[in-house]
Design a protein around this motif. Sequence first.
Motif, PDB file in Angstrom:
ATOM      1  N   CYS A   1      11.745  10.897 -27.491  1.00  0.00           N
ATOM      2  CA  CYS A   1      10.660  11.014 -28.468  1.00  0.00           C
ATOM      3  C   CYS A   1      10.710   9.830 -29.440  1.00  0.00           C
TER       4      CYS A   1
ATOM      5  N   HIS B   1       9.866   9.911 -32.439  1.00  0.00           N
ATOM      6  CA  HIS B   1      10.202  10.354 -33.800  1.00  0.00           C
ATOM      7  C   HIS B   1      11.691  10.321 -34.095  1.00  0.00           C
ATOM      8  N   HIS B   2      12.486  10.723 -33.079  1.00  0.00           N
ATOM      9  CA  HIS B   2      13.942  10.818 -33.310  1.00  0.00           C
ATOM     10  C   HIS B   2      14.772  10.040 -32.308  1.00  0.00           C
TER      11      HIS B   2
ATOM     12  N   CYS C   1      14.685  17.095 -29.135  1.00  0.00           N
ATOM     13  CA  CYS C   1      14.683  16.950 -30.596  1.00  0.00           C
ATOM     14  C   CYS C   1      14.418  18.295 -31.270  1.00  0.00           C
TER      15      CYS C   1
HETATM   16 ZN   LIG Z   1      11.553  14.152 -31.886  1.00  0.00          ZN
END
Ligand SMILES: [Zn+2]
Length: 229
Positions: A119, A121-122, A192
Amino acid sequence: MNDPKASGAPVSAQVRARLEAAGRRFHANDNIAEFIREPELKALEDEVAERMQGVLEALVIDTQGDHNTRGTARRVARMFLNEVFKGRYHRMPPVTEFPNAERLNELMIVGPITVRSACSHHLVPILGKLWIGVLPSERSNLVGLSKYSRIADWVMSRPQIQEEAVMQLADLLEARLKPEGVALVLEADHYCTQWRGVKDETHMTNSIMRGAFLTNAELRREFLQLVRG
Ligand SMILES: [Zn+2]
């Protein structure tokens, strides 16, 4: 002229300057291979390793005393550039297309293809299964079955968002194969939300239908039934 190379800027800044000069987007899930000259990939690895070392130091990890983390910065740099995010830094693997000489016009389904991504995001893994449906036309280019997983792997090996990943893959397949229609189903587990605090559901399914799969409900049903079976 503001030449980052002349100013001794890091290689990432030189690549970035080229992307900006060309007006090209360089989001996490964009491929930027054509803006990196061959020897720069190694220099980029050195730069990422050096900065990763800084991250480990900021995390107060004794990378000299702790033999387990002594080479971690270098390993992570290599893993990012050449493995898990290779779809950003390396060109698409060669895929030979051949004309649809037999004029095949039957639904073809490839899958399940194992998908490994992360991902945006992380930077935490997304692991899943992908099915690809293609309805060729007489003008279509065809590729060998094994090539679908190579193309998918190249698109997925970037920090991704599942919804955007399936769209990028559908765009690429449409552009290369010129089919009557293309359909994708991606089912994935998002670590995540398992590894970190559970907030959303961890399992996510995305489907995308293009061309004949949009207009022909029977074709769509046939594809989805075969995928579920
Ligand atoms: Zn994530």
